[in-house]
Design a protein around this motif. Structure first.
Motif, PDB file in Angstrom:
ATOM      1  N   TYR A 124      -9.191  -5.624  13.680  1.00  0.00           N
ATOM      2  CA  TYR A 124      -8.919  -4.184  13.577  1.00  0.00           C
ATOM      3  C   TYR A 124      -7.497  -3.930  13.076  1.00  0.00           C
ATOM      4  CZ  TYR A 124     -13.215  -3.033  16.160  1.00  0.00           C
ATOM      5  OH  TYR A 124     -14.517  -2.879  16.548  1.00  0.00           O
ATOM      6  N   SER A 125      -6.554  -4.795  13.449  1.00  0.00           N
ATOM      7  CA  SER A 125      -5.175  -4.636  12.980  1.00  0.00           C
ATOM      8  C   SER A 125      -5.096  -4.801  11.472  1.00  0.00           C
ATOM      9  CB  SER A 125      -4.261  -5.663  13.669  1.00  0.00           C
ATOM     10  OG  SER A 125      -4.217  -5.444  15.060  1.00  0.00           O
ATOM     11  N   THR A 126      -5.870  -5.751  10.931  1.00  0.00           N
ATOM     12  CA  THR A 126      -5.923  -5.911   9.477  1.00  0.00           C
ATOM     13  C   THR A 126      -6.486  -4.652   8.822  1.00  0.00           C
ATOM     14  OG1 THR A 126      -6.251  -8.286   9.729  1.00  0.00           O
ATOM     15  CG2 THR A 126      -6.822  -7.323   7.592  1.00  0.00           C
ATOM     16  N   ALA A 127      -7.546  -4.112   9.398  1.00  0.00           N
ATOM     17  CA  ALA A 127      -8.131  -2.879   8.859  1.00  0.00           C
ATOM     18  C   ALA A 127      -7.132  -1.722   8.927  1.00  0.00           C
ATOM     19  CB  ALA A 127      -9.408  -2.531   9.628  1.00  0.00           C
ATOM     20  N   ALA A 128      -6.351  -1.658  10.002  1.00  0.00           N
ATOM     21  CA  ALA A 128      -5.350  -0.589  10.145  1.00  0.00           C
ATOM     22  C   ALA A 128      -4.271  -0.712   9.068  1.00  0.00           C
ATOM     23  CB  ALA A 128      -4.723  -0.644  11.534  1.00  0.00           C
ATOM     24  N   ARG A 129      -3.937  -1.943   8.701  1.00  0.00           N
ATOM     25  CA  ARG A 129      -2.927  -2.151   7.659  1.00  0.00           C
ATOM     26  C   ARG A 129      -3.479  -1.792   6.278  1.00  0.00           C
ATOM     27  NH1 ARG A 129      -1.939  -6.435   4.495  1.00  0.00           N
ATOM     28  NH2 ARG A 129      -3.411  -7.735   5.646  1.00  0.00           N
ATOM     29  N   LEU A 130      -4.750  -2.114   6.038  1.00  0.00           N
ATOM     30  CA  LEU A 130      -5.353  -1.847   4.739  1.00  0.00           C
ATOM     31  C   LEU A 130      -5.667  -0.367   4.543  1.00  0.00           C
ATOM     32  CD1 LEU A 130      -7.867  -4.836   4.467  1.00  0.00           C
ATOM     33  CD2 LEU A 130      -5.740  -4.555   3.204  1.00  0.00           C
ATOM     34  N   PHE A 131      -6.072   0.305   5.616  1.00  0.00           N
ATOM     35  CA  PHE A 131      -6.528   1.700   5.519  1.00  0.00           C
ATOM     36  C   PHE A 131      -5.680   2.556   6.457  1.00  0.00           C
ATOM     37  CE2 PHE A 131     -10.022  -1.352   5.150  1.00  0.00           C
ATOM     38  CZ  PHE A 131     -10.265  -1.224   3.792  1.00  0.00           C
ATOM     39  N   MET A 132      -4.439   2.748   6.037  1.00  0.00           N
ATOM     40  CA  MET A 132      -3.449   3.331   6.942  1.00  0.00           C
ATOM     41  C   MET A 132      -3.637   4.828   7.135  1.00  0.00           C
ATOM     42  SD  MET A 132      -0.275   2.832   4.344  1.00  0.00           S
ATOM     43  CE  MET A 132      -0.287   3.472   2.672  1.00  0.00           C
ATOM     44  N   GLY A 133      -4.505   5.465   6.366  1.00  0.00           N
ATOM     45  CA  GLY A 133      -4.687   6.898   6.508  1.00  0.00           C
ATOM     46  C   GLY A 133      -5.800   7.291   7.460  1.00  0.00           C
ATOM     47  N   LYS A 186     -10.862   7.064  -1.310  1.00  0.00           N
ATOM     48  CA  LYS A 186     -11.766   5.959  -0.991  1.00  0.00           C
ATOM     49  C   LYS A 186     -11.113   4.935  -0.072  1.00  0.00           C
ATOM     50  CE  LYS A 186     -12.692   2.910  -4.184  1.00  0.00           C
ATOM     51  NZ  LYS A 186     -13.217   2.285  -5.416  1.00  0.00           N
ATOM     52  N   ASN A 187      -9.832   4.703  -0.289  1.00  0.00           N
ATOM     53  CA  ASN A 187      -9.127   3.697   0.504  1.00  0.00           C
ATOM     54  C   ASN A 187      -8.407   4.279   1.716  1.00  0.00           C
ATOM     55  OD1 ASN A 187      -9.815   1.477  -1.175  1.00  0.00           O
ATOM     56  ND2 ASN A 187      -8.277   2.138  -2.648  1.00  0.00           N
ATOM     57  N   CYS A 188      -8.640   5.561   1.986  1.00  0.00           N
ATOM     58  CA  CYS A 188      -8.090   6.215   3.183  1.00  0.00           C
ATOM     59  C   CYS A 188      -6.587   5.985   3.300  1.00  0.00           C
ATOM     60  CB  CYS A 188      -8.799   5.700   4.444  1.00  0.00           C
ATOM     61  SG  CYS A 188     -10.562   6.012   4.477  1.00  0.00           S
ATOM     62  N   LEU A 189      -5.867   6.289   2.222  1.00  0.00           N
ATOM     63  CA  LEU A 189      -4.421   6.076   2.223  1.00  0.00           C
ATOM     64  C   LEU A 189      -3.666   7.256   2.828  1.00  0.00           C
ATOM     65  CD1 LEU A 189      -3.926   4.394  -1.274  1.00  0.00           C
ATOM     66  CD2 LEU A 189      -4.096   3.316   0.973  1.00  0.00           C
ATOM     67  N   MET A 190      -4.354   8.361   3.085  1.00  0.00           N
ATOM     68  CA  MET A 190      -3.703   9.523   3.687  1.00  0.00           C
ATOM     69  C   MET A 190      -4.515  10.003   4.881  1.00  0.00           C
ATOM     70  SD  MET A 190      -2.342  11.785   0.432  1.00  0.00           S
ATOM     71  CE  MET A 190      -3.955  12.067  -0.279  1.00  0.00           C
ATOM     72  N   SER A 191      -3.821  10.573   5.844  1.00  0.00           N
ATOM     73  CA  SER A 191      -4.502  11.159   6.995  1.00  0.00           C
ATOM     74  C   SER A 191      -5.185  12.460   6.565  1.00  0.00           C
ATOM     75  CB  SER A 191      -3.499  11.449   8.106  1.00  0.00           C
ATOM     76  OG  SER A 191      -2.622  12.492   7.722  1.00  0.00           O
ATOM     77  N   PRO A 192      -6.127  12.969   7.371  1.00  0.00           N
ATOM     78  CA  PRO A 192      -6.789  14.232   6.996  1.00  0.00           C
ATOM     79  C   PRO A 192      -5.807  15.374   6.722  1.00  0.00           C
ATOM     80  CG  PRO A 192      -8.013  13.180   8.753  1.00  0.00           C
ATOM     81  CD  PRO A 192      -6.770  12.353   8.549  1.00  0.00           C
ATOM     82  N   ASP A 193      -4.764  15.494   7.557  1.00  0.00           N
ATOM     83  CA  ASP A 193      -3.774  16.550   7.322  1.00  0.00           C
ATOM     84  C   ASP A 193      -3.066  16.349   5.986  1.00  0.00           C
ATOM     85  OD1 ASP A 193      -4.247  17.997   9.616  1.00  0.00           O
ATOM     86  OD2 ASP A 193      -2.826  16.840  10.825  1.00  0.00           O
ATOM     87  N   PHE A 236       0.813  -1.221   0.000  1.00  0.00           N
ATOM     88  CA  PHE A 236       0.000   0.000   0.000  1.00  0.00           C
ATOM     89  C   PHE A 236       0.847   1.271   0.000  1.00  0.00           C
ATOM     90  CE2 PHE A 236      -2.757  -3.267   1.852  1.00  0.00           C
ATOM     91  CZ  PHE A 236      -3.792  -3.204   0.939  1.00  0.00           C
ATOM     92  N   ASP A 237       2.034   1.230   0.583  1.00  0.00           N
ATOM     93  CA  ASP A 237       2.904   2.410   0.549  1.00  0.00           C
ATOM     94  C   ASP A 237       3.277   2.764  -0.888  1.00  0.00           C
ATOM     95  OD1 ASP A 237       2.971   3.009   3.251  1.00  0.00           O
ATOM     96  OD2 ASP A 237       4.555   1.568   3.644  1.00  0.00           O
ATOM     97  N   ARG A 238       3.638   1.735  -1.665  1.00  0.00           N
ATOM     98  CA  ARG A 238       4.030   1.978  -3.059  1.00  0.00           C
ATOM     99  C   ARG A 238       2.805   2.386  -3.884  1.00  0.00           C
ATOM    100  NH1 ARG A 238       8.175  -2.602  -5.108  1.00  0.00           N
ATOM    101  NH2 ARG A 238       8.657  -0.939  -6.578  1.00  0.00           N
ATOM    102  N   ALA A 239       1.660   1.759  -3.593  1.00  0.00           N
ATOM    103  CA  ALA A 239       0.433   2.134  -4.304  1.00  0.00           C
ATOM    104  C   ALA A 239       0.099   3.593  -4.052  1.00  0.00           C
ATOM    105  CB  ALA A 239      -0.712   1.234  -3.860  1.00  0.00           C
ATOM    106  N   LYS A 240       0.234   4.013  -2.807  1.00  0.00           N
ATOM    107  CA  LYS A 240      -0.068   5.401  -2.436  1.00  0.00           C
ATOM    108  C   LYS A 240       0.802   6.370  -3.225  1.00  0.00           C
ATOM    109  CE  LYS A 240       0.497   8.384   1.626  1.00  0.00           C
ATOM    110  NZ  LYS A 240       0.824   8.384   3.074  1.00  0.00           N
TER     111      LYS A 240
END
Length: 620
Positions: free
Chosen positions: A390-399, A194-201, A168-172
């Motif tokens: 939840y850990s899986t979700a945190a890995r998939l949607f790191m933003g 859609k995939n929440c790859l970035m934080s709001p900031d 996901f880092d490379r995809a981002k």
């Protein structure tokens, strides 16, 4: 003949008569031997779903190596066949980052040459050769711009390949480079959001870094600035609603009034999403209902719509929606998400888990399904499994901060305060403006004996909730927690004011009256405390804590309040009763897995009165 065949081919395509388009397109290619006609024919094969034939055609024509548009299409064919490594081999693994700075220059050059072309046509006596020279420049600039757009599209395809490989880092980075190269590459921008790859900031910083001035309208360069502003406003509506709500509101107002987009589904969805983050579920549901009334199977609306129905406990509506979707669109993950939410709403947790799992298997990057799947474990008190999900979700949607928030809540349930603190700090690093997160941080600080820090967090949560115009009813538990923290610091007047405000806003719960009564007893007002404990027992006549406290208050009243400086003692039986009450409240909270905001959030945190007993068992 070429024009005749080209028109015939286009007419067949417009009618979706693909066999005719392929038949005529093949003859036109034989006449012209032009790369554009070859690319067009490959596109028709792609449109029919015949990806292997389209790819084979491109390879035989040797178009992939010498034409960016054909290389893009060949890579897309391989992705459709789930051959991601081969797709990367065709597309290349390196993004053309040198185009990020030059792309805008090429577009401005296009605008510049277009202007010269018009100016040259007005000059008499200069000869046709000069006009032809400008026309050729214009064609070259147009071709450069097209190639740049295909380079950006290939960055987007690289991102898809990496996402499918869970890199996901490379995809981002690929998605971000795609939008930086071509700001109109909305597909890549949408994947980031859609995939929440970035934080709001990060999202807002990224938006500000984009060169919207690169957008140009060749036929009317004077309108390019307006087009740039329009595009930026459209992109603004897609960003996280946890930050800069005023900027979002200004953008939506302009789009609604100036461009007649007030009833546009995407714009309405963005408004509903903002209302959902403010816990204004009825208002959000009203908007989603209006969208679905006109476009019943707009699947982008359903995650938020279903969340609103769940929050409001509308079981019958959930039943009807889930049945309709499952009957008519069983191939959509959203259909099984609806079924899972319905079962969760009626407390059939095992069935809910099965359907959430089905939705996540149909689309491994479908965020609401993963969050719902994890919530089913939390609802049953299976904290270890919930933490894993939840850990899986945190890995998939790191933003997004939500999985980290839920991980902190689960560790809090397990009394792992140090781990809970770490997860909540991580969530806070991603989003500093979510009142629920601040509330949970305050609860953890409270249990860590950092009461002043807890007061700061509770106060900040209430301030932000007020700033974003959130529903005050959603934050009654936060205000009650603030009252407990003041009571712990023996700031009796402040605590009493908070408990009174909780009761005024409708938080009429036995535990709130008990807490208020304790404060009154500490203030040596046993008669007032007796009245409050009677109100508590009017709500729950069998409440052991209220009964015990009432007895003690009556003893104080009978003795004329001569307890003086003595502490209010709590015997062992009373202490055990308080501990049991606390455990019951914690168990109820874990079953609920909370209330929640955001499309990934479906439920998230304690309900209005579930944290109120968080420290009564600690009384001395």
């Amino acid at each position: 003949m070429e024009k005749f065949l080209a028109d015939w081919r286009q007419d067949a395509l417009n009618k979706h008569q693909y066999d005719s388009a392929i038949f005529i397109g093949d003859k036109l290619l034989a006449l012209t031997r032009n790369d554009k006609d070859a690319f067009w024919l490959a596109q028709v094969h792609f449109s029919t779903g015949n990806y292997t034939r389209a790819q084979s055609f491109l390879c035989k024509q040797d178009l992939i190596a010498r034409n960016p548009s054909c290389r893009y299409l060949a890579g897309h064919c391989l992705i459709k066949q789930s051959r991601f490594e081969e797709a990367l081999g065709v597309l290349g693994v390196k993004n053309p980052t040198h185009l990020i700075t030059s792309s805008s220059n090429s577009r401005r050059k296009l605008q510049h040459t277009s202007g010269h072309n018009r100016a040259g046509s007005k000059q008499h006596g200069k000869g046709a050769s000069r006009i032809d020279r400008y026309d050729r420049r214009d064609e070259v600039a147009q071709e450069d711009a097209t190639n740049i757009r295909f380079e950006a599209a290939m960055c987007f395809l690289r991102g898809l390949c990496y996402a499918k490989q869970n890199a996901f880092d490379r995809a981002k980075e690929c998605y971000k480079d795609a939008v930086r190269i071509d700001v109109q590459c909305f597909e890549a921008f949408e994947q980031l959001m859609k995939n929440c790859l970035m934080s709001p900031d990060e999202e807002w910083q990224f938006l500000e870094s984009l060169d919207f001035d690169a957008i140009s309208i060749s036929d009317d360069p004077s309108s390019s600035q307006e087009a740039a502003e329009f595009t930026k406003m459209l992109y603004t509506t897609r960003l996280s609603k946890y930050k800069n709500p005023s900027v979002f509101t200004a953008a939506t107002e302009t789009l609604s009034t100036h461009y007649n987009l007030a009833t546009n589904p995407d714009l309405l969805l963005a408004k509903a999403d903002l209302l959902f983050t403010q816990c204004r579920f009825k208002d959000a549901l009203e908007i989603t209902n209006s969208i679905l009334h006109n476009d019943k199977y707009n699947f982008s609306i359903y995650p938020l719509h279903l969340s609103c129905l769940y929050e409001l406990g509308l079981k019958n509506a959930l039943f009807l929606v889930s049945h309709d979707l499952a009957d008519n669109h069983p191939e959509e993950p959203c259909s099984w998400l609806a079924v899972g939410i319905y079962y969760l709403c009626i407390n059939k947790v095992a069935d809910a888990r099965r359907y959430f799992s089905k939705a996540s298997m149909m689309d491994p990057h479908f965020g609401p399904a993963w969050i719902g799947f994890a919530h089913t474990f939390a609802a049953e008190g299976e904290h270890d499994q919930a933490i894993s999900a939840y850990s899986t979700a945190a890995r998939l949607f790191m933003g997004t901060h939500l999985p980290q928030l839920f991980l902190g809540m689960q560790n809090h349930m397990l009394n792992n305060m140090t781990l809970a603190d770490e997860f909540l700090k991580t969530a806070y690093g991603l989003c500093k403006t979510d009142p629920l997160l601040l509330n949970e941080m305050g609860v953890v600080f409270y249990h860590q004996e950092r009461v002043e820090d807890a007061i700061t967090m509770f106060t900040k949560a209430l301030e932000i909730a007020d700033e974003i115009d959130s529903d005050s009813q959603a934050w009654i538990s936060t205000r009650a927690n603030l009252g407990h923290a003041y009571r712990r610091l023996q700031q009796w007047d402040m605590a009493l004011a908070e408990f009174d405000e909780v009761l005024r806003q409708g938080g009429k719960d036995t535990s709130v009256f008990c807490a208020k009564g304790l404060v009154l007893m500490e203030q040596r007002l046993p008669y007032d405390a007796v009245l409050v404990f009677h109100e508590a027992l009017a709500i729950s006549p069998q409440d052991a804590i209220a009964t015990e406290l009432l007895n003690k208050a009556l003893e104080e009243t009978a003795s004329g309040g001569v307890a003086g400086e003595e502490e209010i003692e709590v015997d062992e039986d009373f202490e055990r009763g308080l501990a049991i009450k606390k455990d019951e409240a914690a168990h109820f909270a874990s079953r609920r897995a909370g209330k929640g905001k955001g499309r990934l959030r479906m439920s998230s945190g304690f309900g209005p009165n579930e944290n109120i007993l968080m420290d009564l068992a600690d009384e001395e």
